[in-house]
Write a protein that holds these residues in place. Sequence first.
Motif, PDB file in Angstrom:
ATOM      1  N   GLY A   1      43.229  31.814  36.352  1.00  0.00           N
ATOM      2  CA  GLY A   1      43.269  33.221  35.961  1.00  0.00           C
ATOM      3  C   GLY A   1      42.073  33.616  35.117  1.00  0.00           C
ATOM      4  O   GLY A   1      41.518  34.707  35.290  1.00  0.00           O
ATOM      5  N   SER A   2      41.656  32.737  34.202  1.00  0.00           N
ATOM      6  CA  SER A   2      40.470  33.017  33.398  1.00  0.00           C
ATOM      7  C   SER A   2      39.228  33.128  34.274  1.00  0.00           C
ATOM      8  O   SER A   2      38.368  33.991  34.064  1.00  0.00           O
ATOM      9  CB  SER A   2      40.275  31.921  32.341  1.00  0.00           C
ATOM     10  N   GLY A   3      39.147  32.234  35.276  1.00  0.00           N
ATOM     11  CA  GLY A   3      38.008  32.277  36.190  1.00  0.00           C
ATOM     12  C   GLY A   3      37.962  33.551  37.013  1.00  0.00           C
ATOM     13  O   GLY A   3      36.893  34.164  37.175  1.00  0.00           O
ATOM     14  N   THR A   4      39.117  33.981  37.523  1.00  0.00           N
ATOM     15  CA  THR A   4      39.137  35.208  38.328  1.00  0.00           C
ATOM     16  C   THR A   4      38.872  36.443  37.462  1.00  0.00           C
ATOM     17  O   THR A   4      38.218  37.397  37.901  1.00  0.00           O
ATOM     18  CB  THR A   4      40.481  35.361  39.052  1.00  0.00           C
ATOM     19  N   ALA A   5      39.366  36.417  36.214  1.00  0.00           N
ATOM     20  CA  ALA A   5      39.089  37.540  35.320  1.00  0.00           C
ATOM     21  C   ALA A   5      37.596  37.622  34.997  1.00  0.00           C
ATOM     22  O   ALA A   5      37.015  38.714  34.952  1.00  0.00           O
ATOM     23  CB  ALA A   5      39.903  37.397  34.026  1.00  0.00           C
ATOM     24  N   MET A   6      36.969  36.462  34.785  1.00  0.00           N
ATOM     25  CA  MET A   6      35.528  36.462  34.549  1.00  0.00           C
ATOM     26  C   MET A   6      34.775  36.930  35.795  1.00  0.00           C
ATOM     27  O   MET A   6      33.741  37.603  35.694  1.00  0.00           O
ATOM     28  CB  MET A   6      35.078  35.060  34.148  1.00  0.00           C
TER      29      MET A   6
ATOM     30  N   LEU B   1      32.439  29.418  37.167  1.00  0.00           N
ATOM     31  CA  LEU B   1      32.678  29.735  38.574  1.00  0.00           C
ATOM     32  C   LEU B   1      32.761  31.245  38.774  1.00  0.00           C
ATOM     33  O   LEU B   1      32.222  31.790  39.750  1.00  0.00           O
ATOM     34  CB  LEU B   1      33.974  29.073  39.051  1.00  0.00           C
ATOM     35  N   GLY B   2      33.445  31.908  37.851  1.00  0.00           N
ATOM     36  CA  GLY B   2      33.540  33.367  37.932  1.00  0.00           C
ATOM     37  C   GLY B   2      32.187  34.027  37.780  1.00  0.00           C
ATOM     38  O   GLY B   2      31.860  34.983  38.491  1.00  0.00           O
ATOM     39  N   ILE B   3      31.371  33.499  36.846  1.00  0.00           N
ATOM     40  CA  ILE B   3      30.035  34.046  36.643  1.00  0.00           C
ATOM     41  C   ILE B   3      29.156  33.785  37.858  1.00  0.00           C
ATOM     42  O   ILE B   3      28.321  34.621  38.237  1.00  0.00           O
ATOM     43  CB  ILE B   3      29.407  33.437  35.372  1.00  0.00           C
ATOM     44  N   LEU B   4      29.340  32.614  38.493  1.00  0.00           N
ATOM     45  CA  LEU B   4      28.520  32.243  39.646  1.00  0.00           C
ATOM     46  C   LEU B   4      28.841  33.098  40.864  1.00  0.00           C
ATOM     47  O   LEU B   4      27.940  33.603  41.546  1.00  0.00           O
ATOM     48  CB  LEU B   4      28.730  30.758  39.967  1.00  0.00           C
ATOM     49  N   PHE B   5      30.135  33.269  41.148  1.00  0.00           N
ATOM     50  CA  PHE B   5      30.532  33.955  42.383  1.00  0.00           C
ATOM     51  C   PHE B   5      30.824  35.436  42.182  1.00  0.00           C
ATOM     52  O   PHE B   5      30.968  36.171  43.164  1.00  0.00           O
ATOM     53  CB  PHE B   5      31.751  33.254  42.997  1.00  0.00           C
ATOM     54  N   GLY B   6      30.920  35.893  40.931  1.00  0.00           N
ATOM     55  CA  GLY B   6      31.142  37.313  40.687  1.00  0.00           C
ATOM     56  C   GLY B   6      30.072  38.192  41.314  1.00  0.00           C
ATOM     57  O   GLY B   6      30.394  39.149  42.039  1.00  0.00           O
TER      58      GLY B   6
ATOM     59  N   ILE C   1      39.085  47.793  44.015  1.00  0.00           N
ATOM     60  CA  ILE C   1      39.536  46.447  44.395  1.00  0.00           C
ATOM     61  C   ILE C   1      39.343  45.474  43.240  1.00  0.00           C
ATOM     62  O   ILE C   1      40.134  44.526  43.064  1.00  0.00           O
ATOM     63  CB  ILE C   1      38.775  45.970  45.654  1.00  0.00           C
ATOM     64  N   ASN C   2      38.329  45.706  42.437  1.00  0.00           N
ATOM     65  CA  ASN C   2      38.029  44.799  41.331  1.00  0.00           C
ATOM     66  C   ASN C   2      39.200  44.669  40.361  1.00  0.00           C
ATOM     67  O   ASN C   2      39.342  43.650  39.677  1.00  0.00           O
ATOM     68  CB  ASN C   2      36.792  45.307  40.587  1.00  0.00           C
ATOM     69  N   ILE C   3      40.052  45.670  40.272  1.00  0.00           N
ATOM     70  CA  ILE C   3      41.206  45.621  39.367  1.00  0.00           C
ATOM     71  C   ILE C   3      42.084  44.413  39.672  1.00  0.00           C
ATOM     72  O   ILE C   3      42.664  43.799  38.766  1.00  0.00           O
ATOM     73  CB  ILE C   3      42.024  46.923  39.484  1.00  0.00           C
ATOM     74  N   VAL C   4      42.156  44.036  40.944  1.00  0.00           N
ATOM     75  CA  VAL C   4      43.020  42.929  41.365  1.00  0.00           C
ATOM     76  C   VAL C   4      42.631  41.623  40.684  1.00  0.00           C
ATOM     77  O   VAL C   4      43.496  40.779  40.392  1.00  0.00           O
ATOM     78  CB  VAL C   4      42.965  42.773  42.904  1.00  0.00           C
ATOM     79  N   PHE C   5      41.370  41.430  40.373  1.00  0.00           N
ATOM     80  CA  PHE C   5      40.899  40.161  39.818  1.00  0.00           C
ATOM     81  C   PHE C   5      41.402  39.927  38.392  1.00  0.00           C
ATOM     82  O   PHE C   5      41.385  38.791  37.914  1.00  0.00           O
ATOM     83  CB  PHE C   5      39.372  40.101  39.854  1.00  0.00           C
TER      84      PHE C   5
END
Length: 448
Positions: free
Chosen positions: A52-57, A184-189, A208-212
Amino acid sequence: MSDSSEDNGDEVGVGKVGAGSAAAGKAGDSSAAGPRRFSVLRSWKTAPYLIGSGTAMMGDNIEHVITYWVLWQKFESPALVGFQLISHWLPFLLLSVYAGSLAERFDCRRLIQIGQIMFMVVSLCWGILFLTDSLQLWQACVLLVIHGLAGCLWGPAEQMMLHDFVDRKELPSAVRLNATFRSLGILFGPVVGSALLLGVGATWGIFINIVFYLPLTIFLIRTPFTGHLRSGGVRTARTTLSQSLRVLIDVRHNRAIVGMLLLAALASTTIGAVLQTAMPVFGDILNPVGGDSDFTYGVLLFAMGAGGVLGGFGLEATGWIKAVPAAAALAAAAMGLSALLFALTSHLWVAVILLVIAGVSKITAESTEMAIIQLEAPSEIRGRVIGSYATFGPGMQTFSGVTVGVLGTIATIPGAVIIGGTVLAIGAVAIGTYAITGRRNPHAPIAT
């Protein structure tokens, strides 16, 4: 994945400190033989939190990609570009210690959820303004500030939760893997953000970004951990903004903590955001004859991000790096040296390798520093000490624009990176020497 502490989840709550202490005791017993590699990913109580932290980032970085593109297309304002940087990092500089005091006083789950809701509301407002074509400059500035405040509120509470999830032996692993998933979030964001921008456009992309932000927000509804179970409950005393800054006085005799704060500040002001800001220039310099400079720029950015991810998983798999000041200082020095060599090379493949090394060094230094901060901080002021690290680390990136601007004007952008890398390498060694010498503070807890 299984976890004995979750079997008693109904007994663990904000007001049930005894149950929390029992859960912490069970966790300590289970780790008596030493932490297992990737143990926090084997447990249902921690794995969803890290993901969850990764997807939020990732959502944070997707928003940057989409909104920064729209803002430039609409306003073409260099001043606004500067404000984007300041509004993102200035709250960390000014308010992180106070955010840490809030994390000591309140349920960390709720503070993180408030931060995530702020992120979602900001994305929703961007989307509405894009959809109605009514975006004005002052509105953009307000939303950028709210976004920065949300990140500031999220940080200390996020780290306090890690301290609650695992015992002292597993804490460095939890900090390291949390940093890895954020990487990972920073890399793929930016990758996902660019895909949304090209695929569905800025308006629907930002909706759509709200979902993350939802996975972490929903997980925190069901987890029984509050960030305070291991410490025996929340601190009831109120702390003003000025009083919260006294934490630096409280920890001044602990050389390990002071050393990690200085390392974070030095890295942020010399290399931190400077290297990423300067990357378009190196994309042109290192671009092969007949090549695409935009592609080269993307390769360079990906190399450093990939180094952070590979470094995090590699460190966890090997267990070679311990949470000691010498390791943090050597990693910070390696980051400075690799940045220095990167700025000197004229070969793209050498530059890519050096950026991967820089990424590995960066996540090693930052995760080790945070683990030391968590292990050394007295429990009654842990939130404020964590907030201090955010002030000295991310907060100091507020001044990175000054660093690259002034030095870049005087000595060119590559020259600025060379100077910054040299100062970081030498300074990290000096700070490391300071942190590991001298008599230890007898009141500080012993790191494992």
